[in-house]
Design a protein around this motif. Structure first.
Motif, PDB file in Angstrom:
ATOM      1  N   TYR A   1       5.283  54.506  -1.780  1.00 39.03           N
ATOM      2  CA  TYR A   1       6.002  53.229  -1.650  1.00 39.03           C
ATOM      3  C   TYR A   1       6.841  53.199  -0.371  1.00 39.03           C
ATOM      4  CZ  TYR A   1       4.936  51.784  -6.483  1.00 39.03           C
ATOM      5  OH  TYR A   1       4.309  51.390  -7.641  1.00 39.03           O
ATOM      6  N   ILE A   2       7.543  54.287  -0.106  1.00 42.14           N
ATOM      7  CA  ILE A   2       8.413  54.340   1.072  1.00 42.14           C
ATOM      8  C   ILE A   2       7.601  54.196   2.354  1.00 42.14           C
ATOM      9  CG2 ILE A   2       9.910  55.860   2.439  1.00 42.14           C
ATOM     10  CD1 ILE A   2      10.958  56.958  -0.257  1.00 42.14           C
ATOM     11  N   GLY A   3       6.495  54.937   2.448  1.00 40.52           N
ATOM     12  CA  GLY A   3       5.676  54.899   3.650  1.00 40.52           C
ATOM     13  C   GLY A   3       5.053  53.537   3.916  1.00 40.52           C
TER      14      GLY A   3
ATOM     15  N   GLU B   1      -7.224  56.999   2.962  1.00 38.22           N
ATOM     16  CA  GLU B   1      -7.486  55.989   3.990  1.00 38.22           C
ATOM     17  C   GLU B   1      -6.524  54.802   3.861  1.00 38.22           C
ATOM     18  OE1 GLU B   1      -9.489  56.187   6.649  1.00 38.22           O
ATOM     19  OE2 GLU B   1      -9.751  58.266   5.968  1.00 38.22           O
ATOM     20  N   LEU B   2      -6.142  54.474   2.629  1.00 38.53           N
ATOM     21  CA  LEU B   2      -5.188  53.392   2.424  1.00 38.53           C
ATOM     22  C   LEU B   2      -3.840  53.762   3.047  1.00 38.53           C
ATOM     23  CD1 LEU B   2      -4.641  51.335  -0.793  1.00 38.53           C
ATOM     24  CD2 LEU B   2      -2.689  52.268   0.417  1.00 38.53           C
ATOM     25  N   LEU B   3      -3.433  55.014   2.858  1.00 39.22           N
ATOM     26  CA  LEU B   3      -2.181  55.470   3.458  1.00 39.22           C
ATOM     27  C   LEU B   3      -2.260  55.416   4.979  1.00 39.22           C
ATOM     28  CD1 LEU B   3      -1.393  58.576   1.199  1.00 39.22           C
ATOM     29  CD2 LEU B   3      -0.399  56.299   1.045  1.00 39.22           C
ATOM     30  N   LYS B   4      -3.368  55.891   5.514  1.00 43.30           N
ATOM     31  CA  LYS B   4      -3.543  55.896   6.967  1.00 43.30           C
ATOM     32  C   LYS B   4      -3.563  54.478   7.530  1.00 43.30           C
ATOM     33  CE  LYS B   4      -6.050  60.300   7.298  1.00 43.30           C
ATOM     34  NZ  LYS B   4      -7.349  60.937   7.639  1.00 43.30           N
ATOM     35  N   LYS B   5      -4.126  53.556   6.769  1.00 42.40           N
ATOM     36  CA  LYS B   5      -4.184  52.157   7.199  1.00 42.40           C
ATOM     37  C   LYS B   5      -2.784  51.595   7.426  1.00 42.40           C
ATOM     38  CE  LYS B   5      -5.857  47.602   5.706  1.00 42.40           C
ATOM     39  NZ  LYS B   5      -6.516  46.830   4.607  1.00 42.40           N
ATOM     40  N   HIS B   6      -1.821  52.151   6.683  1.00 38.79           N
ATOM     41  CA  HIS B   6      -0.434  51.707   6.822  1.00 38.79           C
ATOM     42  C   HIS B   6       0.369  52.665   7.709  1.00 38.79           C
ATOM     43  CE1 HIS B   6      -0.330  48.217   4.102  1.00 38.79           C
ATOM     44  NE2 HIS B   6      -1.347  48.830   3.518  1.00 38.79           N
TER      45      HIS B   6
ATOM     46  N   THR C   1       4.883  54.194  12.948  1.00 35.98           N
ATOM     47  CA  THR C   1       4.213  55.290  12.243  1.00 35.98           C
ATOM     48  C   THR C   1       5.235  56.168  11.541  1.00 35.98           C
ATOM     49  OG1 THR C   1       2.634  57.129  12.458  1.00 35.98           O
ATOM     50  CG2 THR C   1       4.276  56.878  14.209  1.00 35.98           C
ATOM     51  N   CYS C   2       4.788  56.908  10.525  1.00 34.18           N
ATOM     52  CA  CYS C   2       5.651  57.894   9.878  1.00 34.18           C
ATOM     53  C   CYS C   2       4.812  59.101   9.498  1.00 34.18           C
ATOM     54  CB  CYS C   2       6.339  57.300   8.651  1.00 34.18           C
ATOM     55  SG  CYS C   2       5.230  56.894   7.289  1.00 34.18           S
ATOM     56  N   ASN C   3       5.457  60.225   9.327  1.00 31.18           N
ATOM     57  CA  ASN C   3       4.799  61.468   8.958  1.00 31.18           C
ATOM     58  C   ASN C   3       5.103  61.796   7.502  1.00 31.18           C
ATOM     59  OD1 ASN C   3       3.854  61.864  11.641  1.00 31.18           O
ATOM     60  ND2 ASN C   3       5.832  62.710  12.225  1.00 31.18           N
ATOM     61  N   LEU C   4       4.107  62.227   6.781  1.00 29.16           N
ATOM     62  CA  LEU C   4       4.228  62.466   5.341  1.00 29.16           C
ATOM     63  C   LEU C   4       4.055  63.943   5.010  1.00 29.16           C
ATOM     64  CD1 LEU C   4       4.202  61.496   2.319  1.00 29.16           C
ATOM     65  CD2 LEU C   4       1.726  61.221   2.574  1.00 29.16           C
TER      66      LEU C   4
ATOM     67  N   ILE D   1       0.533  55.849   8.098  1.00 25.99           N
ATOM     68  CA  ILE D   1       1.124  57.057   7.526  1.00 25.99           C
ATOM     69  C   ILE D   1       0.281  58.256   7.953  1.00 25.99           C
ATOM     70  CG2 ILE D   1       1.769  58.258   5.409  1.00 25.99           C
ATOM     71  CD1 ILE D   1       2.004  55.481   4.071  1.00 25.99           C
ATOM     72  N   ASN D   2       0.873  59.152   8.724  1.00 21.77           N
ATOM     73  CA  ASN D   2       0.189  60.369   9.167  1.00 21.77           C
ATOM     74  C   ASN D   2       0.103  61.341   7.995  1.00 21.77           C
ATOM     75  OD1 ASN D   2      -0.482  62.881  10.310  1.00 21.77           O
ATOM     76  ND2 ASN D   2       0.372  62.297  12.283  1.00 21.77           N
ATOM     77  N   CYS D   3      -1.108  61.720   7.607  1.00 20.61           N
ATOM     78  CA  CYS D   3      -1.311  62.530   6.408  1.00 20.61           C
ATOM     79  C   CYS D   3      -1.620  64.003   6.705  1.00 20.61           C
ATOM     80  CB  CYS D   3      -2.440  61.935   5.557  1.00 20.61           C
ATOM     81  SG  CYS D   3      -2.066  60.297   4.875  1.00 20.61           S
ATOM     82  N   ASP D   4      -1.313  64.461   7.918  1.00 26.32           N
ATOM     83  CA  ASP D   4      -1.567  65.869   8.253  1.00 26.32           C
ATOM     84  C   ASP D   4      -0.740  66.808   7.384  1.00 26.32           C
ATOM     85  OD1 ASP D   4      -3.287  64.976  10.170  1.00 26.32           O
ATOM     86  OD2 ASP D   4      -1.985  65.419  11.887  1.00 26.32           O
ATOM     87  N   GLY D   5       0.392  66.322   6.868  1.00 20.22           N
ATOM     88  CA  GLY D   5       1.243  67.141   6.017  1.00 20.22           C
ATOM     89  C   GLY D   5       1.005  66.915   4.530  1.00 20.22           C
ATOM     90  N   LEU D   6      -0.084  66.212   4.199  1.00 21.61           N
ATOM     91  CA  LEU D   6      -0.444  65.982   2.801  1.00 21.61           C
ATOM     92  C   LEU D   6      -1.357  67.109   2.338  1.00 21.61           C
ATOM     93  CD1 LEU D   6      -0.378  64.116   0.297  1.00 21.61           C
ATOM     94  CD2 LEU D   6      -2.382  62.935   1.242  1.00 21.61           C
TER      95      LEU D   6
END
Length: 301
Positions: free
Chosen positions: A31-33, A59-64, A42-45, A66-71
């Motif tokens: 929600y925050i991202g 992909e939905l997160l990335k579309k918004h 951009t933000c890092n998660l 959100i960098n998912c390298d830390g997921l």
């Protein structure tokens, strides 16, 4: 000015008087991202999911943005799951089930590329994990924003007090503020909590909006009235996302700019409650968002 979010990415089961969904994308960091993406590029998660978390959701997160390298993905385990049922007035809910799953052994590993974050958003998590996230950064961010809840006050108060002492902006709701402070008046509660460390305190008041406190300054913003509240899940996280998203994009941490951030946060939270889960946030129109911000600004004026 980079934004780092440490929190949960989850699946939720939600029942309200307007319907039921058995498994929908949720989690505080989600929600925050998504909310922050409407204000910040951009933000890092940093979070963790199980093998049941499909690529479509990533992909939905990335579309918004959100960098998912830390997921972190744990293939042989399941993603954190929560389910709850809301009462008729939507102000009360019952937790039906909580499955920690991958969260039971979660350690927030901060990738090297995330280390220079200027803003750290500690979403609603076990306080010991929040403390680990702070300790795992090479240097203190310009601003640390923390969210928490009653459960941690009941079970991890010592760790939570330690997190709050390192926090610049604490975001909690009125019920949590009363419990944390032991006070029954919102102004007295705010004064007592600020003595614990945070320079700024935001107390969310649900349908009555939110109040920003700092030293002897107070700013109150009403909520945006929607035609129908479908699902309030994640509204508080959405508020936090818009708040930190605005600060990150403007690079201004003054009390005056935080009042603008609170207005935007209340506006974004109104979109969240209009759909189940994150659905109300996925396609927010710029013009509609601007109108809601302007409406709240006029009410305050």
């Amino acid at each position: 000015m980079s934004l780092l979010i440490v929190g949960t990415v989850a699946f939720d089961g939600i029942e309200t008087p307007f319907g039921k969904v058995d498994r929908i994308l949720g989690g505080s960091a989600t929600y925050i991202g998504i909310s922050a993406s409407y204000f910040n590029k951009t933000c890092n998660l940093v979070s963790v999911v199980g093998g049941d978390f499909d690529n479509e959701n990533i992909e939905l997160l990335k579309k918004h943005s959100i960098n998912c390298d830390g997921l972190k993905l744990v293939p042989n385990q399941k993603t954190f799951f929560w389910s709850g049922k809301y009462h008729k007035n939507m102000n009360k809910r019952d937790t039906i089930e909580t499955q920690l799953n991958v969260l039971e052994t979660f350690t927030p590993i901060i990738p090297e590329k995330y280390q220079n974050c200027s803003y750290l958003m500690l979403a609603n998590l076990m306080p010991s994990i929040q403390l680990e996230a702070i300790a795992n950064l090479n240097q203190k961010p310009t601003l640390i924003i923390t969210d928490t809840m009653n459960y941690w006050m009941d079970n991890c108060l010592s760790d939570l007090i330690s997190v709050i002492s390192k926090t610049d902006v604490l975001i909690i709701n009125d019920e949590e503020a009363f419990q944390l402070s032991g006070e029954k008046n919102i102004n007295n509660a705010a004064k007592k909590i600020q003595k614990m460390g945070p320079l700024f305190l935001i107390i969310k008041r649900g349908e009555y909006g939110a109040v920003l406190f700092s030293n002897n300054r107070v700013f109150s913003c009403p909520s945006f009235s929607v035609k129908k509240c479908i699902d309030p899940t994640g509204a508080g996280d959405t508020f936090a996302g818009a708040f930190i998203g605005h600060l990150t994009s403007t690079r201004d941490n003054s009390f005056e700019n935080m009042t603008h951030a609170v207005i935007r946060a209340c506006a974004m939270a109104s979109f969240c409650v209009e759909g189940f889960g994150v659905n109300g946030l996925l396609n927010v129109g710029k013009e509609t968002l601007t109108k809601r911000i302007e409406t709240l600004t006029k009410i305050i004026s």
